[in-house]
Design an enzyme around this catalytic site. Structure first.
Site, PDB file in Angstrom:
ATOM      1  N   ASP A  56       0.765  -1.200  -0.030  1.00  0.00           N
ATOM      2  CA  ASP A  56       0.137   0.021   0.025  1.00  0.00           C
ATOM      3  C   ASP A  56       0.738   1.444   0.082  1.00  0.00           C
ATOM      4  O   ASP A  56       2.308   1.108   0.107  1.00  0.00           O
ATOM      5  CB  ASP A  56      -0.999  -0.005   1.245  1.00  0.00           C
ATOM      6  N   ASN A  67      -7.233  -3.321  14.650  1.00  0.00           N
ATOM      7  CA  ASN A  67      -8.351  -3.551  14.320  1.00  0.00           C
ATOM      8  C   ASN A  67      -8.602  -4.446  13.353  1.00  0.00           C
ATOM      9  O   ASN A  67      -9.752  -4.993  12.784  1.00  0.00           O
ATOM     10  CB  ASN A  67      -9.258  -2.197  13.787  1.00  0.00           C
ATOM     11  N   HIS A  89      -6.973  -4.870  10.330  1.00  0.00           N
ATOM     12  CA  HIS A  89      -6.795  -4.702   8.997  1.00  0.00           C
ATOM     13  C   HIS A  89      -5.466  -5.407   8.480  1.00  0.00           C
ATOM     14  O   HIS A  89      -4.443  -5.647   9.077  1.00  0.00           O
ATOM     15  CB  HIS A  89      -6.758  -3.424   8.740  1.00  0.00           C
ATOM     16  N   GLU A 144      -9.396  -2.077   5.755  1.00  0.00           N
ATOM     17  CA  GLU A 144     -10.137  -1.547   7.015  1.00  0.00           C
ATOM     18  C   GLU A 144     -11.380  -2.489   7.223  1.00  0.00           C
ATOM     19  O   GLU A 144     -11.890  -3.136   6.112  1.00  0.00           O
ATOM     20  CB  GLU A 144     -10.310  -0.407   6.962  1.00  0.00           C
TER      21      GLU A 144
HETATM   22  C1  GLP Z   1      -0.424   0.216   8.722  1.00  0.00           C
HETATM   23  C2  GLP Z   1      -0.033  -0.846   7.341  1.00  0.00           C
HETATM   24  C3  GLP Z   1      -0.105  -2.248   7.706  1.00  0.00           C
HETATM   25  C4  GLP Z   1       0.566  -2.552   9.177  1.00  0.00           C
HETATM   26  C5  GLP Z   1      -0.240  -1.773  10.259  1.00  0.00           C
HETATM   27  C6  GLP Z   1       0.484  -2.255  11.736  1.00  0.00           C
HETATM   28  O1  GLP Z   1      -1.595   0.480   8.652  1.00  0.00           O
HETATM   29  N1  GLP Z   1      -0.612  -0.261   6.234  1.00  0.00           N
HETATM   30  O2  GLP Z   1       0.388  -2.992   6.698  1.00  0.00           O
HETATM   31  O3  GLP Z   1       0.446  -4.082   9.113  1.00  0.00           O
HETATM   32  O4  GLP Z   1       0.078  -0.369   9.942  1.00  0.00           O
HETATM   33  O5  GLP Z   1       1.490  -1.275  11.736  1.00  0.00           O
HETATM   34  P1  GLP Z   1       2.428  -1.576  12.788  1.00  0.00           P
HETATM   35  O6  GLP Z   1       3.344  -2.757  12.470  1.00  0.00           O
HETATM   36  O7  GLP Z   1       3.240  -0.280  12.935  1.00  0.00           O
HETATM   37  O8  GLP Z   1       1.602  -1.872  14.049  1.00  0.00           O
END
Ligand code: GLP
Length: 264
Positions: free
Chosen positions: A68, A137, A139, A144
């Site tokens: 993304d 959440n 995702h 989402e």
């Molecule tokens: C973002 C990314 C996800 C990732 C998530 C959790 O939203 N788009 O790919 O898994 O954050 O991030 P973190 O590893 O910082 O908790």
């Protein structure tokens, strides 16, 4: 079901994730890797860079596709996922930049960009191994809750909680993006192998919902239950709310992959 590997600590879980990526690259130097951002992945990429140097592993023949990118951020923005990936991984290995792919966050038409990204993944022959984190959440990528489980790369609005969680990476007062281009859940499910890493107590609930709850668009990561080759690597905290935790630990003590002929 997925292999659920519970490691003694975050470092061991991150290293094991890096080892699997390394093994995939060594097994197929022309592999197509799906990559992920997020704080969880930082120690993974650090370990991967070290292990690649130690083992003399080349990344030059790979293609990578990230999950993304934020809409509204140009590639050179310090918080774009492009800049983040360059800083965390691509600057330190021998992959030509042209073989590393992320959607463009500042394209004129994000819907067109999203469709073109999906087509590029397909033209590459598809993703061999997709690395995934998980949001609090549930995702994956930026899919989402309520995302279609069949979705393809497209524009998604981010939830308030995701915007808040990601605000820590931006300077105070700076506008945090509210939309992203993300691979869809259908796109992710088409990868031949999935490798999810979750660490820390903040992920425990999402992990339990994803692995042991119903398969539902309310927890997009729950779709992993339908993938034929998904591996989930956890540390103790992220595993702490799993109902069948002792069972997973019986199968894979210490998070090690042990194969028994009769477990299939
Ligand atoms: C973002 C990314 C996800 C990732 C998530 C959790 O939203 N788009 O790919 O898994 O954050 O991030 P973190 O590893 O910082 O908790």
């Amino acid at each position: 079901m997925a292999s659920i590997l519970i490691h003694p600590d975050t470092e061991s879980a991150s290293r094991a994730t890096a080892e699997r990526l390394l093994a995939a690259i060594r097994a197929n130097p022309h592999a197509v890797l799906g990559l992920a951002t997020g704080g969880t992945m930082e120690p993974v990429y650090t370990a991967l860079i070290d292990r690649a140097a130690e083992t003399g592993t080349s990344f030059a023949g790979l293609h990578t596709f990230n999950l993304d990118e934020y809409i509204g951020l140009a590639a050179h923005h310090p918080q774009s996922y492009r800049t983040t990936m360059d800083r965390l991984l691509f600057d330190h290995v021998d992959i030509p930049r042209a073989r590393t792919h992320l959607p463009r966050g500042d394209s004129e038409d994000s819907a067109v960009e999203a469709r073109a990204y999906e087509a590029q993944i397909e033209a590459s022959g598809g993703i061999d191994l997709q690395l995934l984190g998980i949001g609090t959440n549930g995702h994956v990528g930026f899919n989402e809750p309520s995302s279609s489980l069949a979705s393809r790369t497209r524009i998604k609005r981010l939830t308030r909680s995701t915007i808040k969680a990601n605000a820590r990476f931006f300077r105070s007062g700076e506008q945090v993006p509210t939309h992203a281009i993300t691979m869809g859940i259908g796109t992710i499910m088409q990868a031949r192998n999935l490798l999810m890493l979750a660490t820390g107590a903040g992920k425990a609930e999402a992990v339990a919902a994803a692995l042991e709850g119903p398969v539902t668009a309310s927890c997009p990561a729950s779709i992993l239950q339908f993938h034929p080759a998904a591996t989930v690597i956890l540390d103790q905290e992220a595993a702490s709310k799993l109902k069948w935790r002792d069972f997973y630990e019986d199968i894979h003590p210490g998070g090690e992959e042990v194969y028994f002929a009769d477990t299939h």
